[in-house]
Scaffold this active site. Sequence first.
Site, PDB file in Angstrom:
ATOM      1  N   SER A 284      -1.487 -44.605 -49.513  1.00 36.83           N
ATOM      2  CA  SER A 284      -2.309 -43.795 -48.641  1.00 36.83           C
ATOM      3  C   SER A 284      -3.680 -43.282 -48.651  1.00 36.83           C
ATOM      4  O   SER A 284      -4.027 -42.631 -49.731  1.00 36.83           O
ATOM      5  CB  SER A 284      -1.291 -42.551 -48.416  1.00 36.83           C
ATOM      6  OG  SER A 284      -2.211 -41.374 -47.803  1.00 36.83           O
ATOM      7  N   LYS A 285      -4.495 -43.936 -47.809  1.00 38.68           N
ATOM      8  CA  LYS A 285      -6.061 -43.780 -47.884  1.00 38.68           C
ATOM      9  C   LYS A 285      -5.987 -42.147 -47.610  1.00 38.68           C
ATOM     10  O   LYS A 285      -6.977 -41.449 -48.255  1.00 38.68           O
ATOM     11  CB  LYS A 285      -6.626 -44.326 -46.645  1.00 38.68           C
ATOM     12  CG  LYS A 285      -7.621 -43.949 -46.195  1.00 38.68           C
ATOM     13  CD  LYS A 285      -8.962 -44.737 -47.018  1.00 38.68           C
ATOM     14  CE  LYS A 285     -10.349 -44.148 -46.754  1.00 38.68           C
ATOM     15  NZ  LYS A 285     -11.064 -44.134 -47.667  1.00 38.68           N
TER      16      LYS A 285
END
Length: 478
Positions: free
Chosen positions: A244-245
Site C-alpha cells: 500500500s502506497k
Amino acid sequence: MIRTRFAPSPTGFMHIGNLRTALYEYLIAKSQNGTFILRIEDTDKERFVDGSLDVIYNTLKIAGLKYDEGPDVGGDYGPYVQSERKGRYLEYAKKLVEKNKAYYCFCSKEELDKYSDVGAKYDRHCLNLTKEEIENNLKNNVPYVIRQLIPEGKTTFIDEVYGEITVDNDTLDDQVLIKSDGFPTYNFANVIDDHEMKITHVIRGSEYLSSTPKYVLLYEAFNWEIPSYIHLPLILNSDGNKLSKRKGDASFEDLLSLGFLPEAIINYIALLGWSPSDNNEFFSLEELVQNFNVKGLSKSPSIFDMTKLTWMNSEYIKKMPANKFFEMAKPYLESSINRKDINLEKVSEMVQTRISFAKEIPSLIDFIDELPNYNTDLYIHKKMKTTLENSLENLEIVLPVLENIDDWQEENIHNEIFNLIQKLNIKNGQMLWPIRTALSGKSTSPCGAIELAELLGKKDSINRINIGIKLLKEKVSR
Ligand code: GLU
C-alpha cells in the site's frame, strides 16, 4: 482473437499491483497476437484525483505497454473513457428493467443508510411498487437508482487461476447499477464495456473475486457470453501486509524517481505471481511476450521484495552500454560535481558497477568537489595492515614522489607508486589505503587510489595528501 483491457480508475498513484495487472493484460494479449486496450473508468466523480490520468498515460508509455485502439482523437486514438460514454449505460439498465432483471429504487439516502450502517442488504422495498407508482415517480422526477435484481439460487463461474467458484445468491446484494446522478456504478459500466469492447479475458486483482458472481449474473441477464476470468493474487510487502502506497510502500513513480530502470521494474513485477517455465529470471518486455503463459500464474500471494528488485536493477545497470548509462547518470553527476576539470564520463564508468539505482550516485561521489571532514580512524584498516603511524609515514614518503610526476596519467602514477611499494617492501594496501583515504575522506569510494588521483588531478591530490598528513600528525602527536 484475444482482447484484453487495462481499466484503471483515475484515483491517484500507479500502484505496483495496478501496473502488474496492466502488464499481464498486455502480455496475455500480445503473447497471442491479441489486442490490448486502455479504458479509463472514471464514473465515480468523488474519487477522481487530478493528475492521475497523466500518471496512467505516462506509466504505460514508460513501461512500454502500448495500447492498440480507441476512439479517434484528431488523427490518433485516445483511450476509451467511460464518462464520455455515459448515455449508453442507462439504456442498458432500462433493458434489464424490462426483462425484470433490474428495478427502479426511489428510496432516499437516509432510508438506505439504515441498511448500509449495519451492513445489511437492501430489503427490496421498491421491488414491490406497482407499475403506476413507478411511472408516477418517474413523471414527477423523484430521484431514483436502478438496482440489479439478484435471482434465487447459486452462481458458479470458473477463474483460470482460482478454479471453479460457487456462491449462494443469498449472499449478494441488489447492487446499484445506475446512480441517482445518472452515472453508472463502476460494477455496471465495467460489464457493459467489457461486452461492448468484446473483451475475451478479464484480468484483475483478486479483490474483485467476490464481485464476480454479480458480473456473471449481469452477463446471464443480458444473455451475453461470459469472458474468461483471470484473477491475480495479492501482492504483500515484506512485513506480510497488503502492498500500500499509503503505508509507505513504493509506487511506480517512486521507484522511477529513485532512478530504477523501467525495464528492471517491469521484469521484476512480471515475476510477482508468475513463474517462468525455466529458471531464468531476466526478461525484456519482448521476451516476456514470448514466454508468458497463464499456466504460470499462481494463486498464493506474492511478496514485493525491495532487496530483490534492487539487486535486479543493479544487474540491469551493470549490463547497460557505458554511453547509455552515462546519459542516465548525467543529471546526478552534474548536480553533485561542479568542478569543470572532472571528466564526468570517467566518473560515470566508475559508479556504473557500484550502484544499485541511480539515486545512489550522489552519495558515492560527494567528496569530489570538496574533501569532507573526516575522522582519522578511517586510516586504520586491519586487513590492509594500516595504522595511524604507518599511514602517516607512507603518505610522507609518497608525497614527494607524486609531486615529481610531470605527466599526471594513471599509468605513470601507478608505476611510481608501485616502484615505491617494492622499494619499501610493504604490502600494497599499506600504501594504497592511506592514499585512497586521504583523497576521498570516506570509507568507500567508487575507485581505488590511483584512479582517484588521476581523476582529481595533481594539484588537488597533493593538497589532499598534505591535509591527510597534517591530520595524522595532529592525531599521532597527541
Ligand atoms: N476500475 C477498476 C480498478 O481501477 C478496474 C477493475 C477491473 O479491471 O475490472 O481497479
